[in-house]
Write an enzyme that holds these catalytic residues in place. Sequence first.
Site, mmCIF file in Angstrom:
data_model
loop_
_atom_site.group_PDB
_atom_site.id
_atom_site.type_symbol
_atom_site.label_atom_id
_atom_site.label_comp_id
_atom_site.label_asym_id
_atom_site.label_seq_id
_atom_site.Cartn_x
_atom_site.Cartn_y
_atom_site.Cartn_z
ATOM 1 N N TYR A 66 0.839 -1.202 0.000
ATOM 2 C CA TYR A 66 0.000 0.000 0.000
ATOM 3 C C TYR A 66 0.870 1.247 0.000
ATOM 4 O O TYR A 66 2.095 1.168 0.192
ATOM 5 C CB TYR A 66 -0.943 -0.009 1.209
ATOM 6 N N GLU A 99 12.151 2.565 14.342
ATOM 7 C CA GLU A 99 11.211 3.582 13.854
ATOM 8 C C GLU A 99 9.948 3.501 14.696
ATOM 9 O O GLU A 99 9.862 2.700 15.631
ATOM 10 C CB GLU A 99 10.908 3.376 12.365
ATOM 11 N N LEU A 157 11.083 1.236 7.297
ATOM 12 C CA LEU A 157 10.504 1.707 6.048
ATOM 13 C C LEU A 157 11.198 3.014 5.682
ATOM 14 O O LEU A 157 11.286 3.924 6.511
ATOM 15 C CB LEU A 157 8.998 1.956 6.207
ATOM 16 N N LYS A 204 6.635 -1.966 2.049
ATOM 17 C CA LYS A 204 5.408 -1.376 2.598
ATOM 18 C C LYS A 204 4.250 -2.342 2.381
ATOM 19 O O LYS A 204 3.400 -2.151 1.500
ATOM 20 C CB LYS A 204 5.136 -0.008 1.974
HETATM 21 N N1 PMP Z 1 7.562 3.854 9.048
HETATM 22 C C1 PMP Z 1 6.405 3.183 9.083
HETATM 23 C C2 PMP Z 1 6.354 1.861 9.770
HETATM 24 C C3 PMP Z 1 5.248 3.726 8.487
HETATM 25 O O1 PMP Z 1 4.081 3.047 8.517
HETATM 26 C C4 PMP Z 1 5.323 5.005 7.878
HETATM 27 C C5 PMP Z 1 4.100 5.652 7.279
HETATM 28 N N2 PMP Z 1 3.598 4.957 6.212
HETATM 29 C C6 PMP Z 1 6.558 5.652 7.849
HETATM 30 C C7 PMP Z 1 7.654 5.051 8.448
HETATM 31 C C8 PMP Z 1 6.725 6.998 7.184
HETATM 32 O O2 PMP Z 1 6.741 6.852 5.789
HETATM 33 P P1 PMP Z 1 6.232 8.019 4.841
HETATM 34 O O3 PMP Z 1 7.008 9.238 5.206
HETATM 35 O O4 PMP Z 1 6.561 7.554 3.472
HETATM 36 O O5 PMP Z 1 4.773 8.175 5.094
#
Ligand code: PMP
Length: 286
Positions: A33, A182, A207, A149
């Site tokens: 996603y 994270e 991620l 993701k």
């Molecule tokens: N880490 C995780 C586990 C996430 O779910 C997200 C948000 N989707 C992020 C980091 C931040 O990613 P992004 O800046 O691309 O939204």
Amino acid sequence: MSRVAYVNGRYIRHAEAGVSINDRGFLFADGIYEVIEVFGGRLIDEEGHLQRLARSARELRLDLPVAEAALRRILRELVARNRVSDGHVYLQVTRGAAKRDHFFPKAGTPATLVAFAHRGDRAAAEARAQSGITVISLPDIRWKRPDIKSTSLLPNVLAKQQARDAGAYEAWLVDAQGFVTEGSSSNAWIVDDAGALVTHPADSAILSGITRARLFQVAAARGLNIVERPFALAEAFKASEAFISGATTIVLPVVAIDDHKIGSGAPGPVASGLRAAFHDFAPATP
Ligand code: PMP
């Protein structure tokens, strides 16, 4: 006005939209996603999100059911039909519907594509940024590929709920060595003794956030040093500032971690400055 979602080639009333109970997204969380911010009716960092989607698809040997240009049109159509000025678009691709079996479905089984848009509450987001958020730490019990993701988010869901149950907004996940990887749905940052921004390297343990990557540019323009290195929870407790980043949160200052006050206990200038400058740097496509 009723909301409209996209499912496999059709725009349908959101409340009536659905997929098969044989869908592998439903049965196995066999899907990927993306969430893209809509700001002033425009998509923020669309390119980066679509590139990451393509990477996630490759890593999971999943074929996207539409070309990128078509996907861009679908997202715009959803923003328009749902009259989203500030909010998000969500899109998900799964390995399609097939009789339940761990093996991949037979070749030619179309992937499922679902997308929808929702409005955000800019005032509520700003209020949260003004007050700052609190975080709890939890063991990172996820699989070894959170760089993909994927919709397999059970550990993230459990962590997020545990944070809420503890009166916190986010959970920071800590690996076996004591390093913060994270957040459950965001990237984690601190400001170290030297005033540098520190965040975990974008290896297979996190991620690689699109917001995180954009913040590198924002930070550089503001004369801030960025160091990609793992930081221990103990170091975060003593940091002058901490914050999270993500497409739904942009930057939110962290004012306490596990009941340790961070800095003065109020949002700091680095996090607040990055948040304020973010949209001056992130490409916004109509
Ligand atoms: N880490 C995780 C586990 C996430 O779910 C997200 C948000 N989707 C992020 C980091 C931040 O990613 P992004 O800046 O691309 O939204």
